[in-house]
Write a protein that holds these residues in place. Structure first.
Motif, PDB file in Angstrom:
ATOM      1  N   ASP A   1      -3.160  10.934   3.083  1.00 18.66           N
ATOM      2  CA  ASP A   1      -4.256  11.151   2.134  1.00 18.66           C
ATOM      3  C   ASP A   1      -4.052  10.178   0.977  1.00 18.66           C
ATOM      4  O   ASP A   1      -3.218  10.417   0.091  1.00 18.66           O
ATOM      5  N   PRO A   2      -4.776   9.057   0.951  1.00 17.22           N
ATOM      6  CA  PRO A   2      -4.537   8.022  -0.067  1.00 17.22           C
ATOM      7  C   PRO A   2      -4.613   8.540  -1.501  1.00 17.22           C
ATOM      8  O   PRO A   2      -3.788   8.170  -2.337  1.00 17.22           O
ATOM      9  N   GLU A   3      -5.571   9.398  -1.793  1.00 20.65           N
ATOM     10  CA  GLU A   3      -5.713   9.910  -3.162  1.00 20.65           C
ATOM     11  C   GLU A   3      -4.514  10.759  -3.559  1.00 20.65           C
ATOM     12  O   GLU A   3      -3.966  10.626  -4.656  1.00 20.65           O
ATOM     13  N   GLU A  23      -1.455   8.574  -4.085  1.00 23.14           N
ATOM     14  CA  GLU A  23      -1.460   7.918  -5.389  1.00 23.14           C
ATOM     15  C   GLU A  23      -1.029   8.877  -6.494  1.00 23.14           C
ATOM     16  O   GLU A  23      -0.292   8.491  -7.400  1.00 23.14           O
ATOM     17  N   SER A  27       0.854  -1.187   0.000  1.00 20.71           N
ATOM     18  CA  SER A  27       0.000   0.000   0.000  1.00 20.71           C
ATOM     19  C   SER A  27       0.887   1.232   0.000  1.00 20.71           C
ATOM     20  O   SER A  27       2.048   1.171   0.393  1.00 20.71           O
ATOM     21  N   ASP A  66       1.989   4.491   1.564  1.00 22.28           N
ATOM     22  CA  ASP A  66       1.988   5.010   2.928  1.00 22.28           C
ATOM     23  C   ASP A  66       1.903   6.540   2.891  1.00 22.28           C
ATOM     24  O   ASP A  66       2.922   7.229   2.814  1.00 22.28           O
ATOM     25  N   HIS A  67       0.672   7.050   2.916  1.00 24.39           N
ATOM     26  CA  HIS A  67       0.444   8.494   2.882  1.00 24.39           C
ATOM     27  C   HIS A  67      -0.861   8.788   3.620  1.00 24.39           C
ATOM     28  O   HIS A  67      -1.827   8.037   3.468  1.00 24.39           O
TER      29      HIS A  67
END
Length: 197
Positions: free
Chosen positions: A40-42, A45, A35, A37-38
């Motif tokens: 805010d997933p968006e 990405e 995954s 690692d942030h």
């Protein structure tokens, strides 16, 4: 790494103005995959897609899956090698999907070549030395060919020619600095050989 050394390294990176490299999120390796690692997933990405030089989520996921598989050492992915590979892809700055795939291959070949160097240095018999040396030789020849392919693709198939030394006679004009021109050859069909005396 101890805390003081970590702070000194972070300070050295910040002092040289290389803080942009820290904006790429890390990959968290999980038992069933990975995954980004942030917080805010968006946004994470988007940052990762930019780093890899791809335009959409599917391409980014595919590229990451391939890099994770390429960084396997033993039976599981190596997080340090994966971070290195992503950093190298980002530093080469692929501009489209073709460049992104080629750059990912280049980085993978480099990691494999260095793995062969390790195997060669630690081989305990002639057969292992020969095997590691053969693989290293092939990978070492592949890497510069990939660099040439990337350069040709970026220059639309024309090799770049750089003039380094120029002589200028009286009354002539010269350009001071690096001059790069793309090669193009013009062949005259009507050319006739000169008569020899």
């Amino acid at each position: 790494m101890n805390t003081v050394a970590g702070r000194n390294e972070a300070t050295a990176i910040a002092a040289t103005g290389q803080t942009k490299a820290a904006t790429t999120p890390r990959i968290k390796l999980l038992s069933g995959g990975f995954s980004i690692d942030h917080p805010d997933p968006e946004h994470g990405e988007r940052l990762m897609a930019d780093a890899l030089g791809v335009s959409d989520r599917d391409a980014m996921q595919g590229m990451l899956r391939q890099l994770v598989k390429a960084c396997v050492n033993g039976q599981k992915p190596d997080a340090v090698n994966l971070s290195f590979m992503i950093s190298m892809v980002k530093s080469i700055k692929p501009r489209d999907s073709i460049e992104a795939m080629l750059v990912a291959q280049m980085v993978s070949v480099r990691v494999m070549a260095m793995r062969c160097v390790h195997h060669l240095a630690n081989a305990d018999d002639i057969a292992r030395q020969d095997s590691a040396a053969l693989a290293l030789g092939r990978l070492a020849r592949t890497f510069p060919a990939q660099i040439e392919a990337l350069n040709r693709y970026r220059n639309h198939g024309e090799p770049a020619i750089t003039v380094q030394n120029v002589s200028v006679g009286d009354g002539g004009k010269a350009i001071v600095g690096n001059v790069t021109q793309h090669a193009s050859v013009i062949v005259s069909v009507d050319a006739k050989p000169e008569a020899q005396a």
